[in-house]
Design a protein around this motif. Structure first.
Motif, mmCIF file in Angstrom:
data_model
loop_
_atom_site.group_PDB
_atom_site.id
_atom_site.type_symbol
_atom_site.label_atom_id
_atom_site.label_comp_id
_atom_site.label_asym_id
_atom_site.label_seq_id
_atom_site.Cartn_x
_atom_site.Cartn_y
_atom_site.Cartn_z
ATOM 1 N N PHE A 1 0.868 -1.177 0.000
ATOM 2 C CA PHE A 1 0.000 0.000 0.000
ATOM 3 C C PHE A 1 0.901 1.222 0.000
ATOM 4 N N THR A 2 0.327 2.367 -0.265
ATOM 5 C CA THR A 2 1.100 3.607 -0.332
ATOM 6 C C THR A 2 0.544 4.645 0.634
ATOM 7 N N ILE A 3 1.421 5.237 1.431
ATOM 8 C CA ILE A 3 1.069 6.415 2.228
ATOM 9 C C ILE A 3 1.192 7.610 1.286
ATOM 10 N N ASN A 4 0.084 8.234 0.982
ATOM 11 C CA ASN A 4 0.044 9.235 -0.081
ATOM 12 C C ASN A 4 0.319 10.658 0.384
ATOM 13 N N THR A 5 -0.119 10.997 1.600
ATOM 14 C CA THR A 5 -0.081 12.389 2.044
ATOM 15 C C THR A 5 0.568 12.487 3.415
ATOM 16 N N THR A 6 1.467 13.433 3.565
ATOM 17 C CA THR A 6 2.159 13.640 4.831
ATOM 18 C C THR A 6 1.190 14.067 5.930
ATOM 19 N N ASN A 7 1.378 13.501 7.137
ATOM 20 C CA ASN A 7 0.637 13.913 8.335
ATOM 21 C C ASN A 7 -0.873 13.905 8.153
ATOM 22 N N THR A 8 -1.382 12.893 7.486
ATOM 23 C CA THR A 8 -2.813 12.774 7.227
ATOM 24 C C THR A 8 -3.265 11.345 7.492
ATOM 25 N N TRP A 9 -4.341 11.175 8.253
ATOM 26 C CA TRP A 9 -4.882 9.837 8.480
ATOM 27 C C TRP A 9 -5.495 9.311 7.184
ATOM 28 N N GLU A 10 -5.043 8.145 6.764
ATOM 29 C CA GLU A 10 -5.541 7.502 5.556
ATOM 30 C C GLU A 10 -6.006 6.084 5.883
ATOM 31 N N LYS A 11 -7.137 5.687 5.320
ATOM 32 C CA LYS A 11 -7.611 4.322 5.496
ATOM 33 C C LYS A 11 -7.150 3.470 4.323
ATOM 34 N N LYS A 12 -6.607 2.299 4.659
ATOM 35 C CA LYS A 12 -6.140 1.371 3.644
ATOM 36 C C LYS A 12 -6.924 0.065 3.751
ATOM 37 N N ILE A 13 -7.212 -0.541 2.592
ATOM 38 C CA ILE A 13 -7.964 -1.798 2.535
ATOM 39 C C ILE A 13 -7.243 -2.749 1.592
ATOM 40 N N ILE A 14 -6.954 -3.950 2.074
ATOM 41 C CA ILE A 14 -6.251 -4.956 1.285
ATOM 42 C C ILE A 14 -7.023 -6.265 1.371
ATOM 43 N N THR A 15 -7.353 -6.862 0.247
ATOM 44 C CA THR A 15 -8.038 -8.155 0.211
ATOM 45 C C THR A 15 -7.094 -9.212 -0.354
ATOM 46 N N VAL A 16 -7.051 -10.356 0.327
ATOM 47 C CA VAL A 16 -6.153 -11.445 -0.047
ATOM 48 C C VAL A 16 -6.971 -12.714 -0.215
ATOM 49 N N THR A 17 -6.764 -13.428 -1.315
ATOM 50 C CA THR A 17 -7.464 -14.691 -1.523
ATOM 51 C C THR A 17 -6.941 -15.752 -0.572
ATOM 52 N N GLY A 18 -7.794 -16.700 -0.206
ATOM 53 C CA GLY A 18 -7.420 -17.757 0.715
ATOM 54 C C GLY A 18 -6.548 -18.817 0.061
ATOM 55 N N ASN A 19 -5.924 -19.629 0.903
ATOM 56 C CA ASN A 19 -5.057 -20.714 0.449
ATOM 57 C C ASN A 19 -5.855 -22.017 0.432
ATOM 58 N N THR A 20 -6.209 -22.481 -0.750
ATOM 59 C CA THR A 20 -6.995 -23.720 -0.859
ATOM 60 C C THR A 20 -6.130 -24.959 -0.660
ATOM 61 N N ALA A 21 -4.816 -24.822 -0.798
ATOM 62 C CA ALA A 21 -3.930 -25.990 -0.769
ATOM 63 C C ALA A 21 -3.393 -26.321 0.618
ATOM 64 N N GLN A 22 -3.293 -25.336 1.500
ATOM 65 C CA GLN A 22 -2.659 -25.548 2.803
ATOM 66 C C GLN A 22 -3.548 -25.012 3.915
ATOM 67 N N ASP A 23 -3.662 -25.789 5.003
ATOM 68 C CA ASP A 23 -4.505 -25.392 6.128
ATOM 69 C C ASP A 23 -3.775 -24.451 7.072
ATOM 70 N N ILE A 24 -4.490 -23.948 8.071
ATOM 71 C CA ILE A 24 -3.904 -23.193 9.179
ATOM 72 C C ILE A 24 -3.892 -24.114 10.391
ATOM 73 N N LYS A 25 -2.729 -24.290 10.977
ATOM 74 C CA LYS A 25 -2.589 -25.202 12.107
ATOM 75 C C LYS A 25 -3.530 -24.800 13.231
ATOM 76 N N ASP A 26 -4.302 -25.753 13.722
ATOM 77 C CA ASP A 26 -5.277 -25.490 14.774
ATOM 78 C C ASP A 26 -4.613 -25.634 16.136
ATOM 79 N N GLY A 27 -5.015 -24.795 17.085
ATOM 80 C CA GLY A 27 -4.492 -24.892 18.436
ATOM 81 C C GLY A 27 -3.934 -23.576 18.923
ATOM 82 N N ALA A 28 -3.353 -23.610 20.112
ATOM 83 C CA ALA A 28 -2.754 -22.416 20.722
ATOM 84 C C ALA A 28 -1.338 -22.245 20.182
#
Length: 232
Positions: free
Chosen positions: A134-161
């Motif tokens: 993402f890019t910070i566009n303007t100095t000293n200004t609050w900016e909202k950024k949004i990023i969407t990422v597709t899921g991984n169909t091939a590998q799971d997320i390890k369950d547990g603590a």
């Protein structure tokens, strides 16, 4: 919201000053700060925030000793590690793997491109990574950024603590991490030098540099919704 303490309300550790090397939790709870050979930094909870959006706090990174030359192994990182227990709704490792949308507010003296890395551990202990920018566009200004990422169909997320999912801001990194082609297309156990874009700026090049961040939200799906304000 899968992120914990995204509004930076809880800061039980207080302000941390004078860090020249770090790999631990400082400032607002749940956020890990990692620093290597890139000046001196303070981490703290700040009241500087986009109040009109309902936020009263932010996490502040403040450069107190500059480093204008980024060595190969240098890095400046902010990260939240999400337990595997809390990430199973993403359905990684199945044909129904969900996309995830990450949104946040950021403000900085310095403008330029920043890399974000999404990383998860699978059941066998292998880590898979996918980058974004993402890019910070303007100095000293609050900016909202949004990023969407597709899921991984091939590998799971390890369950547990355990460390299930990482969300990592690479604010600055050396050539050990930027020397390859930045991986933004696939989930892969990629070489180290493809983790960060080579187009990023050096946030450690001046003691005037400050970074404020708040309103971090990670949610299932491809749409960003208004921040989920939870009771304190």
């Amino acid at each position: 919201n899968i992120i914990i303490n995204g509004a930076m309300q809880v800061a039980q550790r207080g302000t941390t000053s004078g860090l020249t090397s770090a790999n631990d939790y400082y400032g607002p709870d749940r956020f890990r700060f990692q620093l290597n050979d890139l000046g001196t930094w303070e981490v703290s909870q700040s009241t500087e925030s986009p109040e009109e959006e309902g936020f009263n706090n932010s996490l502040k990174l403040n450069c107190t000793t500059a480093d204008t030359s980024v060595a190969a192994g240098s890095y400046l990182i902010l990260q939240q590690r999400i337990e595997g227990f809390n990430a199973q709704q993403l359905k990684f490792g199945t044909s129904s793997a969900e996309s995830m949308t990450f949104s946040f507010w950021i403000k900085s003296v310095k403008t330029g491109l920043v890399s974000i890395e999404f990383q998860h551990q699978n059941t066998s202990g292998t880590y898979y990574k996918k980058g974004a920018t993402f890019t910070i566009n303007t100095t000293n200004t609050w900016e909202k950024k949004i990023i969407t990422v597709t899921g991984n169909t091939a590998q799971d997320i390890k369950d547990g603590a355990v460390d299930g999912l990482y969300i990592t801001f690479w604010f600055t990194a050396g050539s050990n991490y930027t020397g390859g082609t930045h991986n933004t297309t696939t989930w892969a156990s990629t070489p180290t030098n493809s983790r960060v874009s080579s187009s990023g700026v050096n946030f450690a090049d001046s003691t005037s540099n400050e970074i404020y961040i708040t309103g971090l939200q990670l949610e299932v799906g491809s749409q960003a919704t208004p921040f989920e304000h939870r009771s304190f």
